[in-house]
Scaffold this motif. Structure first.
Motif, PDB file in Angstrom:
ATOM      1  N   HIS A   3      28.592-114.646 -22.438  1.00  0.00           N
ATOM      2  CA  HIS A   3      28.940-114.607 -20.897  1.00  0.00           C
ATOM      3  C   HIS A   3      30.567-114.083 -21.094  1.00  0.00           C
ATOM      4  O   HIS A   3      31.393-114.431 -22.139  1.00  0.00           O
ATOM      5  CB  HIS A   3      29.043-116.089 -20.522  1.00  0.00           C
ATOM      6  N   THR A   4      30.937-113.501 -20.178  1.00  0.00           N
ATOM      7  CA  THR A   4      32.159-113.046 -20.028  1.00  0.00           C
ATOM      8  C   THR A   4      32.890-113.847 -18.977  1.00  0.00           C
ATOM      9  O   THR A   4      32.441-114.232 -17.659  1.00  0.00           O
ATOM     10  CB  THR A   4      32.358-111.678 -19.477  1.00  0.00           C
ATOM     11  N   LEU A   5      33.835-114.839 -19.324  1.00  0.00           N
ATOM     12  CA  LEU A   5      34.662-115.661 -18.611  1.00  0.00           C
ATOM     13  C   LEU A   5      36.276-115.029 -18.183  1.00  0.00           C
ATOM     14  O   LEU A   5      36.739-114.675 -19.052  1.00  0.00           O
ATOM     15  CB  LEU A   5      34.918-116.867 -18.894  1.00  0.00           C
ATOM     16  N   SER A   6      36.474-114.929 -16.937  1.00  0.00           N
ATOM     17  CA  SER A   6      38.038-114.567 -16.580  1.00  0.00           C
ATOM     18  C   SER A   6      38.464-115.967 -15.895  1.00  0.00           C
ATOM     19  O   SER A   6      38.052-116.643 -15.117  1.00  0.00           O
ATOM     20  CB  SER A   6      37.652-113.825 -15.284  1.00  0.00           C
ATOM     21  N   VAL A   7      39.614-116.095 -16.488  1.00  0.00           N
ATOM     22  CA  VAL A   7      39.926-117.438 -16.540  1.00  0.00           C
ATOM     23  C   VAL A   7      41.624-117.184 -15.897  1.00  0.00           C
ATOM     24  O   VAL A   7      42.404-116.400 -16.924  1.00  0.00           O
ATOM     25  CB  VAL A   7      40.307-118.451 -17.508  1.00  0.00           C
ATOM     26  N   ILE A  46      43.011-114.682 -18.747  1.00  0.00           N
ATOM     27  CA  ILE A  46      42.318-114.927 -19.846  1.00  0.00           C
ATOM     28  C   ILE A  46      40.963-114.348 -19.889  1.00  0.00           C
ATOM     29  O   ILE A  46      40.210-114.848 -18.957  1.00  0.00           O
ATOM     30  CB  ILE A  46      42.354-116.293 -20.563  1.00  0.00           C
ATOM     31  N   THR A  47      40.758-113.236 -20.526  1.00  0.00           N
ATOM     32  CA  THR A  47      39.047-112.780 -20.702  1.00  0.00           C
ATOM     33  C   THR A  47      38.712-113.240 -22.066  1.00  0.00           C
ATOM     34  O   THR A  47      39.064-112.920 -23.003  1.00  0.00           O
ATOM     35  CB  THR A  47      39.299-111.270 -20.339  1.00  0.00           C
ATOM     36  N   MET A  48      37.529-114.036 -21.652  1.00  0.00           N
ATOM     37  CA  MET A  48      36.886-114.341 -23.031  1.00  0.00           C
ATOM     38  C   MET A  48      35.426-114.317 -22.988  1.00  0.00           C
ATOM     39  O   MET A  48      34.730-114.262 -21.916  1.00  0.00           O
ATOM     40  CB  MET A  48      37.243-115.804 -23.606  1.00  0.00           C
ATOM     41  N   ASP A  54      23.207-121.046 -19.593  1.00  0.00           N
ATOM     42  CA  ASP A  54      23.806-121.334 -18.364  1.00  0.00           C
ATOM     43  C   ASP A  54      24.417-122.849 -18.186  1.00  0.00           C
ATOM     44  O   ASP A  54      25.496-122.950 -17.748  1.00  0.00           O
ATOM     45  CB  ASP A  54      23.071-120.843 -17.268  1.00  0.00           C
ATOM     46  N   ARG A  55      23.509-123.745 -18.957  1.00  0.00           N
ATOM     47  CA  ARG A  55      24.141-124.940 -18.925  1.00  0.00           C
ATOM     48  C   ARG A  55      25.302-125.136 -19.867  1.00  0.00           C
ATOM     49  O   ARG A  55      26.284-125.860 -19.383  1.00  0.00           O
ATOM     50  CB  ARG A  55      23.007-125.941 -19.614  1.00  0.00           C
ATOM     51  N   ILE A  56      25.588-124.441 -20.933  1.00  0.00           N
ATOM     52  CA  ILE A  56      26.595-124.472 -21.933  1.00  0.00           C
ATOM     53  C   ILE A  56      27.810-123.873 -20.977  1.00  0.00           C
ATOM     54  O   ILE A  56      29.000-124.529 -20.876  1.00  0.00           O
ATOM     55  CB  ILE A  56      26.388-123.980 -23.214  1.00  0.00           C
ATOM     56  N   ILE A  57      27.419-122.990 -20.394  1.00  0.00           N
ATOM     57  CA  ILE A  57      28.937-122.140 -19.655  1.00  0.00           C
ATOM     58  C   ILE A  57      29.326-122.966 -18.359  1.00  0.00           C
ATOM     59  O   ILE A  57      30.308-123.008 -18.147  1.00  0.00           O
ATOM     60  CB  ILE A  57      28.218-120.690 -19.309  1.00  0.00           C
ATOM     61  N   GLU A  58      28.120-123.533 -17.714  1.00  0.00           N
ATOM     62  CA  GLU A  58      28.713-124.551 -16.709  1.00  0.00           C
ATOM     63  C   GLU A  58      29.556-125.631 -17.358  1.00  0.00           C
ATOM     64  O   GLU A  58      30.473-126.077 -16.764  1.00  0.00           O
ATOM     65  CB  GLU A  58      27.467-125.126 -16.078  1.00  0.00           C
ATOM     66  N   GLN A  59      29.211-126.386 -18.472  1.00  0.00           N
ATOM     67  CA  GLN A  59      29.904-127.457 -19.146  1.00  0.00           C
ATOM     68  C   GLN A  59      31.348-126.759 -19.458  1.00  0.00           C
ATOM     69  O   GLN A  59      32.221-127.521 -19.153  1.00  0.00           O
ATOM     70  CB  GLN A  59      29.237-127.993 -20.427  1.00  0.00           C
ATOM     71  N   ILE A  60      31.573-125.641 -20.113  1.00  0.00           N
ATOM     72  CA  ILE A  60      32.815-125.215 -20.535  1.00  0.00           C
ATOM     73  C   ILE A  60      33.578-124.966 -19.473  1.00  0.00           C
ATOM     74  O   ILE A  60      34.670-125.286 -19.245  1.00  0.00           O
ATOM     75  CB  ILE A  60      32.500-123.898 -21.043  1.00  0.00           C
ATOM     76  N   THR A  61      32.958-124.376 -18.022  1.00  0.00           N
ATOM     77  CA  THR A  61      33.753-124.326 -16.604  1.00  0.00           C
ATOM     78  C   THR A  61      34.249-125.376 -16.391  1.00  0.00           C
ATOM     79  O   THR A  61      35.551-125.489 -15.897  1.00  0.00           O
ATOM     80  CB  THR A  61      32.931-123.560 -15.862  1.00  0.00           C
ATOM     81  N   LYS A  62      33.447-126.587 -16.290  1.00  0.00           N
ATOM     82  CA  LYS A  62      33.847-127.828 -15.965  1.00  0.00           C
ATOM     83  C   LYS A  62      35.165-128.364 -16.716  1.00  0.00           C
ATOM     84  O   LYS A  62      36.227-128.887 -16.079  1.00  0.00           O
ATOM     85  CB  LYS A  62      32.760-128.932 -15.946  1.00  0.00           C
ATOM     86  N   GLN A  63      34.959-128.357 -17.873  1.00  0.00           N
ATOM     87  CA  GLN A  63      35.996-128.696 -18.858  1.00  0.00           C
ATOM     88  C   GLN A  63      37.217-128.002 -18.677  1.00  0.00           C
ATOM     89  O   GLN A  63      38.475-128.533 -18.732  1.00  0.00           O
ATOM     90  CB  GLN A  63      35.670-128.436 -20.516  1.00  0.00           C
ATOM     91  N   ASP A  75      32.728-116.957 -14.083  1.00  0.00           N
ATOM     92  CA  ASP A  75      31.912-116.229 -15.263  1.00  0.00           C
ATOM     93  C   ASP A  75      31.197-115.036 -14.425  1.00  0.00           C
ATOM     94  O   ASP A  75      30.589-114.775 -13.226  1.00  0.00           O
ATOM     95  CB  ASP A  75      30.406-117.221 -15.463  1.00  0.00           C
ATOM     96  N   ILE A  76      31.892-113.849 -15.051  1.00  0.00           N
ATOM     97  CA  ILE A  76      31.655-112.505 -14.489  1.00  0.00           C
ATOM     98  C   ILE A  76      30.302-111.708 -15.065  1.00  0.00           C
ATOM     99  O   ILE A  76      30.429-110.309 -14.976  1.00  0.00           O
ATOM    100  CB  ILE A  76      32.998-111.586 -14.104  1.00  0.00           C
ATOM    101  N   THR A  77      29.731-112.601 -15.875  1.00  0.00           N
ATOM    102  CA  THR A  77      28.718-111.860 -17.033  1.00  0.00           C
ATOM    103  C   THR A  77      27.675-111.079 -15.732  1.00  0.00           C
ATOM    104  O   THR A  77      27.300-109.886 -16.184  1.00  0.00           O
ATOM    105  CB  THR A  77      27.934-112.842 -17.411  1.00  0.00           C
ATOM    106  N   GLU A  78      27.123-111.660 -14.960  1.00  0.00           N
ATOM    107  CA  GLU A  78      26.270-111.105 -13.778  1.00  0.00           C
ATOM    108  C   GLU A  78      26.686-110.337 -12.801  1.00  0.00           C
ATOM    109  O   GLU A  78      26.228-109.846 -12.212  1.00  0.00           O
ATOM    110  CB  GLU A  78      25.209-111.854 -13.550  1.00  0.00           C
ATOM    111  N   VAL A  79      27.948-110.343 -12.745  1.00  0.00           N
ATOM    112  CA  VAL A  79      28.953-109.600 -11.304  1.00  0.00           C
ATOM    113  C   VAL A  79      29.337-107.956 -11.938  1.00  0.00           C
ATOM    114  O   VAL A  79      29.732-108.022 -13.040  1.00  0.00           O
ATOM    115  CB  VAL A  79      29.971-110.511 -11.279  1.00  0.00           C
ATOM    116  N   PRO A  80      28.934-107.194 -11.091  1.00  0.00           N
ATOM    117  CA  PRO A  80      29.380-105.862 -11.234  1.00  0.00           C
ATOM    118  C   PRO A  80      31.039-105.888 -11.629  1.00  0.00           C
ATOM    119  O   PRO A  80      31.702-106.375 -10.857  1.00  0.00           O
ATOM    120  CB  PRO A  80      29.166-105.171 -10.054  1.00  0.00           C
ATOM    121  N   SER A  81      31.075-105.355 -12.687  1.00  0.00           N
ATOM    122  CA  SER A  81      32.748-105.224 -13.262  1.00  0.00           C
ATOM    123  C   SER A  81      33.017-104.092 -14.136  1.00  0.00           C
ATOM    124  O   SER A  81      31.896-103.463 -14.656  1.00  0.00           O
ATOM    125  CB  SER A  81      33.001-106.674 -14.313  1.00  0.00           C
TER     126      SER A  81
END
Length: 176
Positions: A3-7, A46-48, A54-63, A75-81
């Motif tokens: 997953h690509t996360l943009s923070v 921060i791009t990581m 999906d459950r783990i990514i949701e947990q990471i996001t909440k944390q 989470d921009i994994t499924e978003v056109p980027s």
């Protein structure tokens, strides 16, 4: 799945350390990390790249949202980027024939030669992660001495055009 996360975070000392500590405590691995100033003064992006369902990514996001200085997590994994990496490759190079061949191959990948030594050639490559893997495979037969990669940076496409989707579609030929 990766997953690509943009923070977006406030640009203050210790923010990256707190984020890295969060991942370490939870046993999550950050596969790629790129940090730099965002569009607004005092804010960093921060791009990581992280692995997980999906459950783990949701947990990471909440944390992440629980950390002070974290403003937005996406989470921009499924978003056109648009995704890019920068890589420097130092390649063994003995003789002008080999040098010419490496330069010719580099140009095919739109890479630039940024340094020439007696027995090495340093190439700069910018592109998507697939391009990085491809040029490494092509140039590895010469012997790669060193690699430095930035990690992926990404921004969502305002146009909404998903280039990955377009790659999977058959090309239409025009009828003249």
């Amino acid at each position: 799945m990766k997953h690509t996360l943009s923070v977006l975070v406030e640009d203050e000392a210790g923010v990256l350390t707190r984020i890295a500590g969060l991942f370490a405590r939870r046993g999550f691995n950050i596969e790629s990390l790129a940090v730099g100033p965002a569009e607004q003064s005092g804010i960093s992006r921060i791009t990581m790249i992280v692995s997980g369902d999906d459950r783990i990514i949701e947990q990471i996001t909440k944390q992440l949202y629980k950390l002070i200085n974290v403003l937005k997590v996406q989470d921009i994994t499924e978003v056109p980027s648009v995704e890019r990496e920068l890589m420097l490759l130092k390649i063994n190079c003995n003789g002008s024939a080999m040098r010419s061949e490496i330069i010719e191959l580099a140009h095919i990948f739109r890479a630039r030669v940024v340094d020439i030594g007696e027995s090495t050639l340093t190439v700069e490559v910018v592109g998507d992660p697939g391009k990085m893997v491809a040029i490494i495979q092509v140039l590895s037969r010469f012997g790669i001495r060193e690699i430095a990669r930035t990690g992926k940076v990404a921004l969502t496409r305002e146009s909404g055009v998903n280039t990955e989707f377009l790659k999977s579609q058959p090309m239409e030929t025009s009828r003249l």
